[in-house]
Every structure is written in C-alpha cells, then in structure tokens.
Write a protein that holds these residues in place. Structure first.
Motif, PDB file in Angstrom:
ATOM      1  N   PHE A 168     -30.724 -69.747   5.478  1.00  0.00           N
ATOM      2  CA  PHE A 168     -31.222 -69.541   6.829  1.00  0.00           C
ATOM      3  C   PHE A 168     -32.322 -68.479   6.862  1.00  0.00           C
ATOM      4  O   PHE A 168     -33.243 -68.564   7.684  1.00  0.00           O
ATOM      5  CB  PHE A 168     -30.076 -69.226   7.793  1.00  0.00           C
ATOM      6  CG  PHE A 168     -29.403 -70.475   8.302  1.00  0.00           C
ATOM      7  CD1 PHE A 168     -29.615 -70.913   9.594  1.00  0.00           C
ATOM      8  CD2 PHE A 168     -28.586 -71.232   7.475  1.00  0.00           C
ATOM      9  CE1 PHE A 168     -29.024 -72.083  10.056  1.00  0.00           C
ATOM     10  CE2 PHE A 168     -27.983 -72.394   7.929  1.00  0.00           C
ATOM     11  CZ  PHE A 168     -28.204 -72.825   9.226  1.00  0.00           C
ATOM     12  N   ALA A 169     -32.268 -67.500   5.970  1.00  0.00           N
ATOM     13  CA  ALA A 169     -33.368 -66.528   5.868  1.00  0.00           C
ATOM     14  C   ALA A 169     -34.639 -67.241   5.413  1.00  0.00           C
ATOM     15  O   ALA A 169     -35.733 -66.981   5.938  1.00  0.00           O
ATOM     16  CB  ALA A 169     -33.002 -65.406   4.900  1.00  0.00           C
ATOM     17  N   ILE A 179     -33.666 -70.689  18.042  1.00  0.00           N
ATOM     18  CA  ILE A 179     -33.286 -72.099  17.875  1.00  0.00           C
ATOM     19  C   ILE A 179     -32.548 -72.292  16.554  1.00  0.00           C
ATOM     20  O   ILE A 179     -31.553 -73.019  16.486  1.00  0.00           O
ATOM     21  CB  ILE A 179     -34.535 -73.007  17.964  1.00  0.00           C
ATOM     22  CG1 ILE A 179     -35.115 -72.978  19.371  1.00  0.00           C
ATOM     23  CG2 ILE A 179     -34.197 -74.441  17.544  1.00  0.00           C
ATOM     24  CD1 ILE A 179     -36.487 -73.625  19.500  1.00  0.00           C
ATOM     25  N   ILE A 180     -32.999 -71.629  15.503  1.00  0.00           N
ATOM     26  CA  ILE A 180     -32.341 -71.742  14.195  1.00  0.00           C
ATOM     27  C   ILE A 180     -30.903 -71.235  14.283  1.00  0.00           C
ATOM     28  O   ILE A 180     -29.982 -71.862  13.755  1.00  0.00           O
ATOM     29  CB  ILE A 180     -33.148 -70.989  13.111  1.00  0.00           C
ATOM     30  CG1 ILE A 180     -34.471 -71.714  12.853  1.00  0.00           C
ATOM     31  CG2 ILE A 180     -32.342 -70.850  11.824  1.00  0.00           C
ATOM     32  CD1 ILE A 180     -35.462 -70.921  12.003  1.00  0.00           C
ATOM     33  N   ILE A 181     -30.690 -70.124  14.972  1.00  0.00           N
ATOM     34  CA  ILE A 181     -29.330 -69.598  15.132  1.00  0.00           C
ATOM     35  C   ILE A 181     -28.470 -70.598  15.906  1.00  0.00           C
ATOM     36  O   ILE A 181     -27.331 -70.885  15.513  1.00  0.00           O
ATOM     37  CB  ILE A 181     -29.352 -68.226  15.826  1.00  0.00           C
ATOM     38  CG1 ILE A 181     -29.947 -67.176  14.873  1.00  0.00           C
ATOM     39  CG2 ILE A 181     -27.947 -67.815  16.272  1.00  0.00           C
ATOM     40  CD1 ILE A 181     -30.246 -65.842  15.523  1.00  0.00           C
ATOM     41  N   GLY A 185     -24.973 -72.818  14.701  1.00  0.00           N
ATOM     42  CA  GLY A 185     -23.703 -73.044  15.406  1.00  0.00           C
ATOM     43  C   GLY A 185     -23.410 -74.518  15.588  1.00  0.00           C
ATOM     44  O   GLY A 185     -22.275 -74.978  15.400  1.00  0.00           O
ATOM     45  N   ALA A 186     -24.440 -75.283  15.937  1.00  0.00           N
ATOM     46  CA  ALA A 186     -24.261 -76.732  16.128  1.00  0.00           C
ATOM     47  C   ALA A 186     -23.830 -77.400  14.824  1.00  0.00           C
ATOM     48  O   ALA A 186     -22.969 -78.287  14.824  1.00  0.00           O
ATOM     49  CB  ALA A 186     -25.550 -77.358  16.649  1.00  0.00           C
ATOM     50  N   ILE A 187     -24.410 -76.963  13.724  1.00  0.00           N
ATOM     51  CA  ILE A 187     -24.044 -77.524  12.417  1.00  0.00           C
ATOM     52  C   ILE A 187     -22.560 -77.305  12.146  1.00  0.00           C
ATOM     53  O   ILE A 187     -21.865 -78.218  11.693  1.00  0.00           O
ATOM     54  CB  ILE A 187     -24.914 -76.916  11.299  1.00  0.00           C
ATOM     55  CG1 ILE A 187     -26.339 -77.463  11.377  1.00  0.00           C
ATOM     56  CG2 ILE A 187     -24.301 -77.152   9.917  1.00  0.00           C
ATOM     57  CD1 ILE A 187     -27.349 -76.706  10.534  1.00  0.00           C
ATOM     58  N   GLU A 188     -22.082 -76.111  12.441  1.00  0.00           N
ATOM     59  CA  GLU A 188     -20.659 -75.823  12.193  1.00  0.00           C
ATOM     60  C   GLU A 188     -19.762 -76.691  13.072  1.00  0.00           C
ATOM     61  O   GLU A 188     -18.654 -77.060  12.659  1.00  0.00           O
ATOM     62  CB  GLU A 188     -20.358 -74.335  12.403  1.00  0.00           C
ATOM     63  CG  GLU A 188     -21.070 -73.418  11.427  1.00  0.00           C
ATOM     64  CD  GLU A 188     -20.885 -73.810   9.962  1.00  0.00           C
ATOM     65  OE1 GLU A 188     -19.766 -74.166   9.566  1.00  0.00           O
ATOM     66  OE2 GLU A 188     -21.883 -73.761   9.215  1.00  0.00           O
ATOM     67  N   THR A 236     -26.604 -66.440  10.871  1.00  0.00           N
ATOM     68  CA  THR A 236     -27.209 -65.469  11.786  1.00  0.00           C
ATOM     69  C   THR A 236     -27.711 -64.245  11.029  1.00  0.00           C
ATOM     70  O   THR A 236     -28.803 -63.729  11.320  1.00  0.00           O
ATOM     71  CB  THR A 236     -26.196 -65.069  12.876  1.00  0.00           C
ATOM     72  OG1 THR A 236     -25.768 -66.259  13.564  1.00  0.00           O
ATOM     73  CG2 THR A 236     -26.796 -64.098  13.868  1.00  0.00           C
ATOM     74  N   ALA A 237     -26.945 -63.797  10.047  1.00  0.00           N
ATOM     75  CA  ALA A 237     -27.377 -62.654   9.232  1.00  0.00           C
ATOM     76  C   ALA A 237     -28.655 -62.989   8.470  1.00  0.00           C
ATOM     77  O   ALA A 237     -29.553 -62.148   8.348  1.00  0.00           O
ATOM     78  CB  ALA A 237     -26.269 -62.244   8.263  1.00  0.00           C
TER      79      ALA A 237
END
Length: 117
Positions: A44-45, A65-67, A71-74, A93-94
């Motif tokens: 994600f970074a 949007i990426i964050i 969540g949607a992926i999980e 998120t980190a």
C-alpha cells in the motif's frame, strides 16, 4: 512538474496490482516470504507512492481512496476464498501513512531548496 495524468496512471496501475494480489484465490498466486503485515504495509505504501507525482491535494484524495479500498478489500476477501483481517487494513493504512509522510517530506525539502536559490 508531473501532470494529473501521471497521478491517475499511478493510481490505476497500483489499484490493478493490489486488487489482483489481494482478491485472487491464494492458490493462484505465489506467496513471497516474510510477514503478511509487512507485505500489506509495503504494497500500500508503493501504491500510494505511485500517486505522489503531482498535486498534493489530488494525492491526499487518492490516499484517502486507497485507504477506503483497503477496507473494502478486507470485506470482499471472504467471498473470494480469502481471509479478511482488520489488522491487514491497519497495515494498509500504515503503508499509506508512510507514503504520505514521505510525500510531505519531499515537498518540504523541494520547497526549501527553491526558496534558498
């Protein structure tokens, strides 16, 4: 300076890569060695950093949007024979936070460099 097209391209390439890696059944992809959470942070970074080459405002919209997509992926993963974990979301998120911090530091250094010249 880079264009908005560069940011959109970075977002799209990152999205395709991350969505394939996180939504394909585990049996169809090779699992690299190392910690699952570290993979989430780095993935994600990297995705967020692909969007960093342009407007800071647009970057932070993409980062948000990426964050949200993390969540949607999980939430989606249990439906594609994967395990959704909220700790993965926090690692996602980190990763975005690390890329955002790097984005701000680069902008700051770049701005200071142009002000001293």
């Amino acid at each position: 300076m880079y264009s908005s097209r560069t940011q959109y391209l970075g977002f799209t390439v990152g999205a395709a890569t991350v969505l394939l890696a996180t939504l394909l059944p585990v049996s169809e992809i090779a699992t690299p060695p190392g910690s699952d959470k570290l993979h989430h942070v780095l993935g994600f970074a990297f995705w967020a950093s692909l969007c960093a080459w342009g407007s800071s405002l647009r970057y932070f919209v993409f980062a948000s949007i990426i964050i949200a997509l993390g969540g949607a992926i999980e939430l989606i993963q249990p439906f594609v024979h994967r395990h959704g974990e909220w700790n993965d979301f926090w690692a996602d998120t980190a990763g975005v936070a690390l890329a955002s911090l790097l984005h701000l530091v680069i902008r700051y250094v770049k701005k200071r460099g142009t002000n001293t010249a």
